[in-house]
Design an enzyme around this catalytic site. Structure first.
Site, PDB file in Angstrom:
ATOM      1  N   HIS A 124       0.761  -1.158  -0.099  1.00  0.00           N
ATOM      2  CA  HIS A 124      -0.039   0.142  -0.145  1.00  0.00           C
ATOM      3  C   HIS A 124       0.929   1.207   0.220  1.00  0.00           C
ATOM      4  CE1 HIS A 124      -3.517   2.131   1.432  1.00  0.00           C
ATOM      5  NE2 HIS A 124      -2.618   3.013   1.962  1.00  0.00           N
ATOM      6  N   GLU A 125       1.802   1.355   0.731  1.00  0.00           N
ATOM      7  CA  GLU A 125       2.696   2.440   0.905  1.00  0.00           C
ATOM      8  C   GLU A 125       3.464   2.686  -0.164  1.00  0.00           C
ATOM      9  OE1 GLU A 125       2.070   4.594   3.140  1.00  0.00           O
ATOM     10  OE2 GLU A 125       0.746   3.442   4.216  1.00  0.00           O
ATOM     11  N   HIS A 170       1.907   4.306  -3.168  1.00  0.00           N
ATOM     12  CA  HIS A 170       2.012   5.787  -2.972  1.00  0.00           C
ATOM     13  C   HIS A 170       3.280   6.422  -3.603  1.00  0.00           C
ATOM     14  CE1 HIS A 170      -1.622   6.437  -0.549  1.00  0.00           C
ATOM     15  NE2 HIS A 170      -1.149   5.924   0.429  1.00  0.00           N
ATOM     16  N   GLU A 218      -5.348   7.343  -2.135  1.00  0.00           N
ATOM     17  CA  GLU A 218      -5.595   5.986  -1.310  1.00  0.00           C
ATOM     18  C   GLU A 218      -6.449   5.156  -2.409  1.00  0.00           C
ATOM     19  OE1 GLU A 218      -5.087   5.436   1.701  1.00  0.00           O
ATOM     20  OE2 GLU A 218      -3.767   7.060   1.740  1.00  0.00           O
ATOM     21  N   HIS A 224     -12.220  11.519  13.183  1.00  0.00           N
ATOM     22  CA  HIS A 224     -12.052  12.609  12.105  1.00  0.00           C
ATOM     23  C   HIS A 224     -13.151  13.762  12.470  1.00  0.00           C
ATOM     24  CE1 HIS A 224     -10.837   8.655  10.535  1.00  0.00           C
ATOM     25  NE2 HIS A 224     -10.445   9.234   9.545  1.00  0.00           N
TER      26      HIS A 224
END
Ligand SMILES: *[C@@H]1O[C@H](CO)[C@@H](O)[C@H](O)[C@H]1NC(C)=O
Ligand SMILES: *[C@@H]1O[C@H](CO)[C@@H](O)[C@H](O)[C@H]1NC(C)=O
Ligand SMILES: *[C@@H]1O[C@H](CO)[C@@H](O)[C@H](O)[C@H]1NC(C)=O
Length: 621
Positions: A483-484, A487, A511, A613
């Site tokens: 995932h990272e 990016h 994302e 959030h």
């Protein structure tokens, strides 16, 4: 007297009365209503100062630092695992990412650095002393201005990201102070760019690309606020986070066992307990200790955010949040997309309701009513994967965990990163640059306090890209490494763009790409290819269990996140007033997700505020 107007007013009144009644009626499930809970929920009038004092006393140093960091930084260069604990910043993530973080600050003030890098004779950037009045520049001068801002922006962004990196990978007072200083300088720079933008006369600028860049630069989000209001904005968020991060509750049926924290205590209860009353107690108490106590501050934050929006030349903060999507029909598109997915969700919902009815009994789980939010295995009902044990279609055909095999094969954090890199190369994408391997931190090192939130970093200089992660050898982290690294792939692919464009195509896109990669990597088939699954699992029971597990996490999250931001947009817009904040939340939760609160709620409650959030003011969309 205008009859039509009267009719409109009267019917609006009836309509709103009806809505209110409907809202309350939906919330009351009197059979399960414990009046004590409701009155308890009125809350004691604790002095806020004491709450905050308490909060700070309880923190470990590192928690405090992390929290401050989370609430104050927000620059585009960094992508963190958003869902658990996004860190992007003060609420204006989109703006934050795209413009806030990108634009470094100090160039205009510290005369030397900036001008020395561009040709001072042609520099159209005004010095502070002549910052007055409208500016009319030729197109070629505007191009030059943008170029200079690009250089300055990249440079300042680099200084800022470097300081944040130094702090997050080496947490101590010195690095923290420098990180905060850089962040302030950065906002300062942004404000200066913004003030130039507001003076530019764009009448002659036709080139759409130029216009778009200028537009991005002239929407700095909250950074457009005058200093005093910006401080107030940041203070409100910090104060809300202090309440949220310090909240604790007492155990069910053990009033003397107190101090239970969200992480890990309450999370464990919500995910593992199958005791209806214990879950209900925990659900209610968490909201009493968090949402209820931040409601007033949130109302103030809405006002300040809307002031910022006006300075950004949009009508309200919802427009400011949606701006980077560059779509006037954003809300409609989202709701439309959800309508398309909803039939699948409804099947999942009905199936899970049946399983829960089997466990808790038909008198508690009605065949027709929405699902009570407290028994879904998660404090917010946003992911249901913790009740997989109750719902898995083929018990025993275990959903996949390749951790034991990884350990057996001697995987290390470094090896996990190499395997991830090979995956991208196999897709004809780049290998990681040399400096990536030299500078990334892939493990927690003894004696070096680090913020472990996995994240991918773009140092804004088109060369330096890093990942910071306290990698453990397990399947979850293996997926996260991919995932990272996705990016970083994205960073590499847009590195030739000017600074204002070096970001995801929209705030969700970074994302989305990384999640798409995560999903591909975690399939049984791919894991088999890697030799991490030896026996055949490509049969219907295994596949159904695997897909069901994914749905219980990803699909259930959609109506939750959608409700959260539709709710905030409605509040910013003013279509939902203070008297209906909480009610509107449950309206949306029920309409989109078929979920209801376990007990009667009222407007003394503020249930959205119990989700990180909202106090952190980080957008979901
Ligand atoms: C960590 O920070 C301290 C003080 O700010 C500094 O002296 C030290 O060299 C840093 N350590 C590393 C490994 O960068
Ligand atoms: C502000 O917005 C209006 C319409 O939305 C637009 O016509 C105007 O040019 C904008 N002003 C600036 C300075 O961008
Ligand atoms: C691989 O990527 C290069 C450019 O990076 C491209 O020229 C080439 O066609 C790609 N190969 C395949 C098989 O897609």
């Amino acid at each position: 007297m205008n009859v039509l107007a009267t009719i409109v007013v009267v019917s609006a009144t009836i309509l709103s009365a009806a809505r209110l009644a409907r809202c309350q009626a939906d919330q009351v499930d009197s059979k399960y209503l414990d009046p004590n809970d409701y009155f308890l929920a009125g809350g004691d009038q604790q002095d806020r100062r004491r709450i905050l004092q308490d909060a700070f006393n309880r923190y470990t140093v590192q928690q405090q630092q992390q929290e401050q960091q989370q609430s104050r930084t927000g620059f585009d260069g960094i992508f963190q695992q958003r869902q658990q604990q996004p860190q992007q910043q003060q609420g204006f993530q989109r703006g934050g990412r795209k413009f806030t973080t990108d634009e470094p600050e100090q160039n205009f003030e510290t005369s030397g650095r900036f001008t020395s890098r561009s040709d001072p004779r042609t520099s159209p950037i005004p010095t502070p002393s002549i910052q007055q009045g409208p500016l009319t520049l030729s197109n070629s001068n505007i191009r030059q201005l943008l170029q200079q801002l690009d250089v300055a922006g990249s440079q300042q962004c680099n200084l800022n990201v470097q300081a944040q990196w130094d702090f997050e990978t080496n947490v101590n007072e010195g690095t923290q102070i420098r990180a905060l200083e850089q962040q302030l300088l950065y906002s300062e720079f942004q404000r200066k760019v913004f003030s130039i933008m507001t003076r530019l006369n764009l009448d002659n600028v036709i080139d759409p690309n130029l216009r778009r860049q200028l537009k991005f630069l002239s929407m700095p989000g909250p950074a457009a606020l005058p200093q005093e209001q910006l401080s107030r904005y940041n203070r409100l968020i910090n104060d809300m986070l202090a309440v949220y991060n310090s909240a604790s509750v007492c155990a069910f049926d053990e009033p003397l066992k107190c101090g239970l924290r969200l992480d890990p205590d309450l999370n464990i209860i919500m995910s593992r307990s199958r005791d209806w009353n214990e879950l209900q107690h925990t659900w209610i108490e968490w909201r009493r200790r968090t949402g209820q106590k931040v409601r007033d501050m949130f109302e103030q934050l809405v006002d300040v955010s809307n002031q910022a929006a006006l300075l950004n030349n949009v009508s309200d903060a919802s427009e400011m949040w949606k701006f980077p999507y560059e779509s006037p029909s954003m809300r409609f598109e989202l709701e439309d997309a959800w309508e398309q997915i909803k039939p699948l969700y409804e099947q999942l919902h009905a199936y899970v309701r049946k399983k829960l009815r089997d466990l808790y009994g038909p008198e508690r789980i009605s065949r027709e009513a929405p699902l009570p939010a407290h028994i879904l295995g998660n404090m917010w009902g946003q992911s249901w994967e913790n009740i997989l044990d109750l719902t898995i279609p083929y018990p025993g055909k275990n959903y996949l965990d390749v951790t034991p095999q990884m350990i057996k094969q001697g995987y290390t954090p470094a090896a996990m990163f190499r395997v991830a890199e090979e995956f991208f190369i196999s897709l004809n994408m780049s290998s990681m640059p040399q400096s990536f391997w030299a500078n990334s931190v892939v493990e927690e090192l003894p004696g070096q306090p680090i913020i472990c939130q996995p994240s991918a970093w773009d140092f804004c200089n088109r060369q330096d890209y890093r990942i910071k992660m306290c990698t453990q050898v397990n399947m979850k982290d293996f997926i996260t490494v991919h995932h990272e690294m996705a990016h970083v792939q994205y960073f590499l692919n847009y590195k030739k763009q000017p600074k204002v464009y070096r970001d995801g195509a929209n705030p969700g896109f970074h994302e989305a790409l990384s999640e798409a990669i995560s999903l591909s990597v975690s399939t049984p088939k791919h894991l088999q290819t890697l030799g991490l699954i030896l026996n055949s699992v490509d049969d219907i029971p295994h596949n159904i269990n695997y897909l069901f597990g994914l749905a219980m996490d990803k699909l259930t999250f959609l109506p939750f996140s959608l409700a959260l931001d539709l709710w905030r947009w409605d509040i910013f817009k003013g279509t939902t007033h203070k008297e209906r904040y909480n009610c509107h939340w449950w309206d949306l939760r029920e309409r989109l997700g078929g979920v209801k609160p376990p007990v009667l709620r009222s407007e003394t409650d503020f249930d959205p505020g119990s989700k990180y959030h909202v106090p952190a003011n980080i957008p979901y969309i």
